[in-house]
Structure formats: C-alpha cells, structure tokens
Design an enzyme around this catalytic site. Structure first.
Site, mmCIF file in Angstrom:
data_model
loop_
_atom_site.group_PDB
_atom_site.id
_atom_site.type_symbol
_atom_site.label_atom_id
_atom_site.label_comp_id
_atom_site.label_asym_id
_atom_site.label_seq_id
_atom_site.Cartn_x
_atom_site.Cartn_y
_atom_site.Cartn_z
ATOM 1 N N PHE A 15 0.816 -1.338 -0.124
ATOM 2 C CA PHE A 15 0.141 -0.033 -0.063
ATOM 3 C C PHE A 15 0.802 1.396 0.015
ATOM 4 O O PHE A 15 0.152 2.497 0.514
ATOM 5 C CB PHE A 15 -0.997 -0.021 1.188
ATOM 6 C CG PHE A 15 -1.933 -1.249 1.311
ATOM 7 C CD1 PHE A 15 -2.551 -1.696 0.192
ATOM 8 C CD2 PHE A 15 -1.790 -1.953 2.484
ATOM 9 C CE1 PHE A 15 -3.272 -2.994 0.338
ATOM 10 C CE2 PHE A 15 -2.282 -3.115 2.692
ATOM 11 C CZ PHE A 15 -3.284 -3.589 1.566
ATOM 12 N N ILE A 23 2.486 -7.572 -4.991
ATOM 13 C CA ILE A 23 2.251 -7.249 -3.846
ATOM 14 C C ILE A 23 0.814 -7.761 -2.981
ATOM 15 O O ILE A 23 0.302 -7.152 -2.059
ATOM 16 C CB ILE A 23 2.416 -5.912 -3.384
ATOM 17 C CG1 ILE A 23 1.280 -5.008 -4.236
ATOM 18 C CG2 ILE A 23 3.830 -5.285 -3.859
ATOM 19 C CD1 ILE A 23 1.615 -3.455 -3.817
ATOM 20 N N GLY A 24 0.473 -8.745 -3.724
ATOM 21 C CA GLY A 24 -0.891 -9.146 -3.492
ATOM 22 C C GLY A 24 -2.146 -8.854 -4.387
ATOM 23 O O GLY A 24 -3.111 -9.098 -4.274
ATOM 24 N N GLY A 62 1.673 -0.523 -12.118
ATOM 25 C CA GLY A 62 2.140 -1.780 -11.867
ATOM 26 C C GLY A 62 1.852 -2.613 -12.930
ATOM 27 O O GLY A 62 2.658 -3.317 -14.153
ATOM 28 N N ARG A 73 -8.856 -1.602 -20.577
ATOM 29 C CA ARG A 73 -8.997 -2.993 -20.689
ATOM 30 C C ARG A 73 -8.772 -3.949 -19.356
ATOM 31 O O ARG A 73 -7.712 -3.461 -18.805
ATOM 32 C CB ARG A 73 -8.080 -3.543 -21.965
ATOM 33 C CG ARG A 73 -8.268 -5.290 -21.968
ATOM 34 C CD ARG A 73 -7.125 -5.524 -23.129
ATOM 35 N NE ARG A 73 -7.482 -5.494 -24.501
ATOM 36 C CZ ARG A 73 -6.963 -5.601 -25.444
ATOM 37 N NH1 ARG A 73 -5.672 -5.979 -25.425
ATOM 38 N NH2 ARG A 73 -7.250 -5.375 -26.667
ATOM 39 N N LEU A 90 -7.541 -6.635 -17.758
ATOM 40 C CA LEU A 90 -6.679 -7.734 -18.078
ATOM 41 C C LEU A 90 -7.100 -9.182 -17.505
ATOM 42 O O LEU A 90 -6.998 -10.221 -17.879
ATOM 43 C CB LEU A 90 -5.336 -7.515 -17.687
ATOM 44 C CG LEU A 90 -4.455 -6.552 -18.174
ATOM 45 C CD1 LEU A 90 -3.193 -6.051 -17.772
ATOM 46 C CD2 LEU A 90 -4.366 -6.559 -19.702
ATOM 47 N N LYS A 146 -5.230 -0.213 -18.289
ATOM 48 C CA LYS A 146 -4.986 0.774 -17.253
ATOM 49 C C LYS A 146 -4.935 0.305 -16.062
ATOM 50 O O LYS A 146 -5.139 -1.001 -15.558
ATOM 51 C CB LYS A 146 -5.963 2.164 -17.396
ATOM 52 C CG LYS A 146 -5.860 2.767 -18.514
ATOM 53 C CD LYS A 146 -7.025 3.772 -18.208
ATOM 54 C CE LYS A 146 -6.897 4.671 -19.557
ATOM 55 N NZ LYS A 146 -8.344 5.477 -19.649
ATOM 56 N N GLU A 206 -5.739 1.457 -7.366
ATOM 57 C CA GLU A 206 -5.957 2.641 -6.364
ATOM 58 C C GLU A 206 -7.106 3.399 -6.690
ATOM 59 O O GLU A 206 -7.771 3.982 -5.890
ATOM 60 C CB GLU A 206 -4.715 3.629 -6.520
ATOM 61 C CG GLU A 206 -3.354 3.366 -6.141
ATOM 62 C CD GLU A 206 -2.251 4.083 -6.303
ATOM 63 O OE1 GLU A 206 -1.437 4.128 -5.403
ATOM 64 O OE2 GLU A 206 -2.145 5.228 -7.190
HETATM 65 MO MO1 MOS Z 1 1.742 3.268 -3.883
HETATM 66 S S1 MOS Z 1 1.038 4.381 -2.520
HETATM 67 O O1 MOS Z 1 2.527 4.162 -5.020
HETATM 68 O O2 MOS Z 1 2.211 1.746 -3.271
#
Ligand code: MOS
Length: 725
Positions: A237, A461-462, A504, A609, A611, A682, A686
C-alpha cells in the site's frame, strides 16, 4: 520497444487468455502456506540469527549515552549494534528521514539499536536491557496549530475571487482527514547476508531496483554487490516503496556477526518507525449558476511532512476532475519533524476525494439537484486546469448513469427513510485516479518442453501480478496459461516498473509484451518468415503452409529474448490518462445508538481493458474495504505534546473486518484505451480506494440528516446531533 503512438490492433487483442477470469496462478502456494515470505526464508541462508530492533523513546533530541553491557552479556547474544557506533548512514533520495546512525533523534521509534542473538526471544529480551539516556527537545505534531505556508497555486485560472463572490449558489467549508497507517498484513521483514563484501537481502519490497540502489547508497556498497529478492509480499500500500529500517538493521547485524540475520519490525514499532499518510485540513469552495453548472472551484490543502518530503497533496484530483472556468488550487505543505508522511494507496486523490465528494454532495443539495445529475452536468472532456490537454478516454458519465440504474438510486430526501430502529440512507460519489506508466523490462525463455519462463523484477504485492503476467505471455506466445512460469521480485531479473502508483499492471504487462514480440521475431528469423504473418496458437506457430511446435524450436537449447517498454511523451503531454468510477452505498444508522452498518456497495469503474476480471475485482473490493476504514474508523491518534502516534498497533488502530463489509458489487465498463499501453490497459488498484469514503459519508448524511466534515465519522462527531427518537 518505444511506445510513441497509440496502439493499433496487435497480438494481445485475441483475448484467448488475457481478459479471462483466471484464478491466481500462485494461489495454491499461498493458501497452503508454501509461498515463501521474507521472514520465513529458512531455505536461503544457513545459520540464520535473529535480530530485534530498538526504537527511540523520544520524538526529537539527542542520545547522550547508551549502556549495552547487560544486553551484550545476556544469553545467546551475538552482537549489539547501536546508532552511536557509526555516523549517520547516507540517505537515499527516496527516503525522507534517515534510517540509522548518529546521535540525533528525528522521530519517535526511530531505530537506534539492533540486538542479534541465537533466538528471537533472546534478542528481544536483551534489547530491553539497553539503557539509553536522552536529551529530549520539545516536539509538536499538531497540524491545526501550524501557520499555513505561503504557496504558489498549482492552478489559478480565470478570476476565482470575482467569480466566487458573484455566483448565486456557493459553498465554502473546511474538511479534515486524519493520518492513516498502511496496516498491511505482513510487517516489514528481511533476512540479510553480508558475506565477502556482498550483501543479499530477502525482503518485502514493492520496488526491487529502488531498494537495491538505496541499500548500496545507505551501506556504501557497489550496486553490483547488492542483491534483493522479494518474490511474495503480504501487502504494501505504499509502505514498502522505499527502503526501511528492517533491511538496514538485518544487514548491519549480519556484518557484525558474519552470519545471516533475520529481522521483522514488531507491529507496535511500524507506525512511528516507517511511513504513514499525512493528515490534511482542506478548504473547498464551489460556486455554481442556478442550473448547477460550476463557475468556480477552489481547493486549498494543508498537510505536513518532515523536511524534504511532499506531504499529502489532496488537491491533485481537483486539477482534472470537474470542469470550472475559474479555479484556484493550492497545496500547502508544512514542515514538521516527525514520523515520515509518504505514499499510501492513491496518495493525494484518496484524501482529496474524501472531501471534494462530500462538497459535491452538499452543493447538489444547495442547488436542489440529484447528486448524480450534478456530477454528470459538470463532466469535462478536457482537463479543466489545462484545457489544451484532452483525456485519452473518459467515460465517467456512463459510470454514473449505469451505476444509478444498477444500484436502484432514488435520491431520497435526507432522514426520510426508517426501518424499525434503523435510519436508512443512500450515498454516492465520483472517483478519479491518474493512470501513469513507466519503463518496464522482462525476459522470456522458451524451453525445450514448450514452456515459457518469464523473468522480471516486478513484484506481486498481493495484486495478481503473477497471474496477469502469465496471461500476457500465454496470449502472446499462443500457449495455455499452465505452460507459462513467472518468476518475479529478484534483482537479477530485468528491471521493471515495480508496484506503485497504480502503474504496475499496465507497465509490467507492456514490458512483457515487448519481450514476447522480441521472442516472436527471433522465431520468425529461425523460420525465415515474416513475424507479422505468423500465427501463434495451441503451442505451435503457423505460417499458412507449415506448423511448427514451439518446443521443437528450443530443442537445441532455450531461446531467450529480452526487451523493455519505454513510454513516449505523447502519452502524458497531449493527453491525460486517467481512470474513473462511480460509487453507490446504502447505510443503516441505528436511530438510538448511532452505529453505522453498511448494507451494500456498488462500484462502476472505467479503467481501460481489464486484464483479468477476478484480480481486478479483488483490487477494487480491497480498495473499497480500505475506504470503509477511512470513512468510519481509521485514524492515527496524535499525541501532539509528545509528537507521536499513540495507537500504533492493530488493537487500537481499527480497520474493517469481514463483518463490517456488506455485499460489494464491481462493474467494469470494458473499454480499451489505445493511448495507454500496447495492451490498452490501465491500473485499477488505487481507483478502488478513491471516492468510496465520501459515498459512505454521504450515505450517513442521507440516513440521518447530520453532516460530518471530519473523518473518520465516529460516534462522538454526530451522536448528539441525531434526530430525536
Ligand atoms: Mo503506492 S501508495 O505508490 O504503493
């Protein structure tokens, strides 16, 4: 590969594997406990010792002396390293507060010693034997007492003051959001081995390259002599974007003992030792004509940071979200020496939309408009603070309308519905989050058995990175997903975007696309064929006349291809790329006790799109859950006299549990965005946290008729204002 113009039709468009609802490829490893997290890396280095950190007991001042005699003599202790043993360690550019070294204390629970022992219990108990003498200086941590610094506006268009003064309908209110902590499930943890001048760290990191560079800088090593591995991460996070003390202390402990050392930050140390989302005080001014068209929009934000940081820019979405010809947007950052405020999921927009979307609700009511229609009326297809810039794609109005229909939005009057003891309310809000992308590399290796191995230092990261990367390679090479093995989180692999800022998924899949295009070109060359005419399908490559199995192409040795995606300027200069959502919430507020129960939540997302609809949905409902915490319970309690966060554990920092969360529905408006990446995708991780807290706040208002402008919306803020029963 350079992405310097919008994507055309390409091999990723078939959507045989991509876009399909595949379960997590590493799900079994995780659910059986076999996925190796940092603190459990028994497998990687022989003879591991345990480290335990000591945090400063003052918020600001100096350490006069440290008596380590008893700790050093305690059973099983191998080394005691204190901050007085060395000069302040060099600070990497990503770190705001320094991590270790020297006598100065900059914030509470700053790491000041590490004890290394044979067992965890020995290390912990010996740490308690260290006697520290401090000279404490007065520190304060009260944002409401700070004089806001003079700051140039980020946008000052039209004539805000005149427009606001002359408008028929206006709003001018102050809203606040508290400091929040990431509270990820896995703490910051590392195993470090410092051997023959080389350092290897198995850790929990969102950004492998940043950590590798930061470790080299902090510990004065060559980057080539530092290796970082972080294949599984139990949540980040934003709290694991930047090098933290666990890795530094484990490395120093290993250097002192000549043995590998493992160390985790104890939960009660995490909040003040690491980073948090800064609290904000926000003034929002809206002005509209009688038809509800916004004439002026002002957003003035104040947050805090230690010297050199950025604070929480809660105005960022206000530059882009709603159209108004007169705008004044100001972000003020007060410097305060304290624990480091820094990125937490959707930094800026998360806190900004918590308030802006209450203000929009209040304004709709003043105008006598349906809040859905008020937002739709003020939609814009150009960036309001910079009208030359267009959105590559913006379908916010459809999110609003589709959501209202699916939810059964009735726009009830405030405090108008009651079922037994419960006051029932509906609330809604809009959401915006930018969709950046950054350079990302990958390597693909075609094996003699027809499998493809993917290697990139991307992290999961999960979020589902393993799965969407496996899908990308499978799609591009014409393989079933089972024939792809994805290896992540190792500094020996090509440098990726890493996980952060909602970039990411889009970036790392684009980087892998580039590597797969390179592998397809290599195969075409072998077949003396034109790559554009080849069809990769069912583990074979077809060129119209012949079919060759991928396995046979690697029978003399694996084929290896590597490339990276680099994003051209057109993407950010000519267009703004962003994601949008509309959120709808139904609440029940107990008429006697005031307790809030959520009944249902709906998100409609416009995020390019998708994924993988399963992993994307998980991202959004995770964000929605986090936002319920932000709306109703999460707040770091500031001890302003001692300048630290008092509720620094999970017993006192409350987050939602399953019983707090109702039925959650997520709808994706499937729409490719060719301006984003070759895969037209995209980020969404977040977006899910944005706007939701305001939808909850607006639903509580709608149920009770009581407006709360300070988060979280806890009982003490409205109980005495509830309607008479
Ligand atoms: Mo995020 S708050 O850039 O892991």
């Amino acid at each position: 590969m350079k992405f310097d113009r919008p994507a055309e039709a390409n091999a990723s468009d078939r959507l045989l594997v991509l876009g399909q609802p595949h379960s997590r490829v590493e799900g079994r490893l995780k659910t059986t406990g076999a996925a190796p997290y940092a603190y459990e890396r028994q497998d990687v280095a022989e003879g591991q010792l345990y480290g335990y950190p000591l945090g400063a007991a003052i918020s600001r001042g100096r350490i006069l002396s440290m008596d380590t005699e008893a700790a050093t003599a305690a059973p099983g202790v191998r080394a005691v390293v204190t901050t007085l043993d060395m000069d302040p360690l060099p600070k990497d550019s990503h770190n705001v507060n320094r991590l270790f070294g020297g006598a100065d204390v900059e914030h509470y629970h700053q790491a000041i010693a590490v004890v290394v022992a044979d067992t965890f219990e020995q290390a912990r108990s010996a740490t308690n034997l260290i006697k520290v003498e401090y000279h404490a200086e007065q520190a304060t941590l009260d944002l409401s007492e700070v004089t806001p610094p003079e700051t140039e506006p980020a946008a000052d268009t039209g004539d805000f003051d005149t427009a606001f003064a002359n408008a028929p309908v206006t709003l001018d209110e102050i809203y606040t959001t508290p400091a929040q902590t990431h509270a990820m499930m896995e703490p910051h943890a590392s195993v470090a081995e410092w051997k023959d001048g080389k350092l290897t760290v198995w850790t929990s990191s969102q950004m492998i390259k940043w950590w590798r560079d930061a470790l080299a800088k902090t510990l004065s090593l060559d980057v080539e002599d530092v290796r970082v591995e972080s294949p599984y991460i139990g949540g980040g996070f934003g709290g694991k974007l930047f090098l933290r003390a666990d890795a530094v202390l484990a490395a120093l402990g290993s250097k002192a003992t000549g043995r590998p050392v493992k160390l985790a930050l104890p939960r009660p140390l995490m909040t003040n030792n690491t980073t948090h989302r800064a609290q904000t005080i926000q003034r929002i001014r809206l002005a509209a004509d009688n038809d509800g068209k916004l004439i002026a929009l002002g957003h003035d934000n104040l947050s805090n940071t230690p010297p050199g940081g950025d604070g929480e820019d809660a105005t960022s979405q206000s530059l882009s979200f709603y159209g108004a010809p007169n705008m004044r947007i100001v972000n003020r950052v007060a410097e305060m020496k304290m624990p480091e405020s820094n990125s937490m999921r959707a930094p800026g927009d998360a806190a900004g939309l918590m308030t802006l979307e209450i203000a929009m609700d209040e304004m709709a009511e003043r105008l006598g408009m349906d809040p859905v229609e008020f937002r739709a009326l003020n939609d814009t297809q150009v960036v309001p603070s910079n009208p030359k810039q267009k959105f590559s794609h913006r379908n916010f109005v459809d999110c609003l309308r589709h959501g209202a229909k699916e939810f059964g939005w009735t726009n009830p009057a405030p405090a108008s519905r009651r079922e037994g003891h419960w006051l029932i309310g509906q609330g809604m809000a809009g959401a915006y989050r930018g969709s950046p992308a950054s350079t990302s590399g990958a390597r693909v290796r075609l094996q003699a058995d027809g499998r493809v191995i993917v290697e990139t230092d991307m992290t999961d990261i999960g979020t589902g990175s393993y799965t969407i990367l496996a899908q990308t390679a499978a799609e591009m090479m014409g393989l079933p997903i089972e024939k792809v093995e994805v290896r992540l989180g190792d500094s020996r692999y090509p440098v990726s975007s890493g996980s952060g800022g909602q970039f990411g998924a889009a970036s790392s899949t684009a980087g892998l696309y580039a590597a797969c295009v390179a592998l397809r070109a290599q195969i075409a060359e072998r077949l003396q064929a034109d790559a554009a005419t080849l069809d990769f399908r069912d583990g074979e490559v077809h060129d119209g006349t012949r079919s060759v199995s991928l396995a046979s192409l690697a029978s003399d040795g694996e084929l290896v291809a590597e490339d990276k995606i680099e994003f051209g300027e057109f993407r950010s200069k000519e267009y703004e790329l962003a994601t949008f959502a509309a959120h709808f919430v139904e609440t029940a507020v107990n008429a006697y006790t005031g307790e809030v129960r959520l009944r249902r939540m709906l998100a409609v997302c416009d995020a390019g799109r998708i994924l993988n609809p399963i992993t994307a949905r998980s991202q959004v409902i995770g964000g929605m859950t986090m936002a319920v915490g932000a709306a109703l319970m999460e707040h770091l309690e500031v001890d302003s006299g001692r300048a630290f966060f008092a509720n620094h554990d999970l017993a006192s920092y409350e987050v939602p549990v399953h019983l707090d969360i109702p039925e959650q529905t997520v709808i994706f408006m499937q729409q490719d965005d060719p301006y984003s990446t070759p895969l037209k995708a995209k980020g969404v991780g977040e977006l899910g946290v944005c706007g939701v807290a305001a939808a909850v706040a607006n639903a509580v208002y709608n149920a009770t008729g009581v407006r709360v402008r300070d988060y979280p919306i806890t009982l003490d803020r409205y109980l005495d204002r509830l309607p008479e029963v």
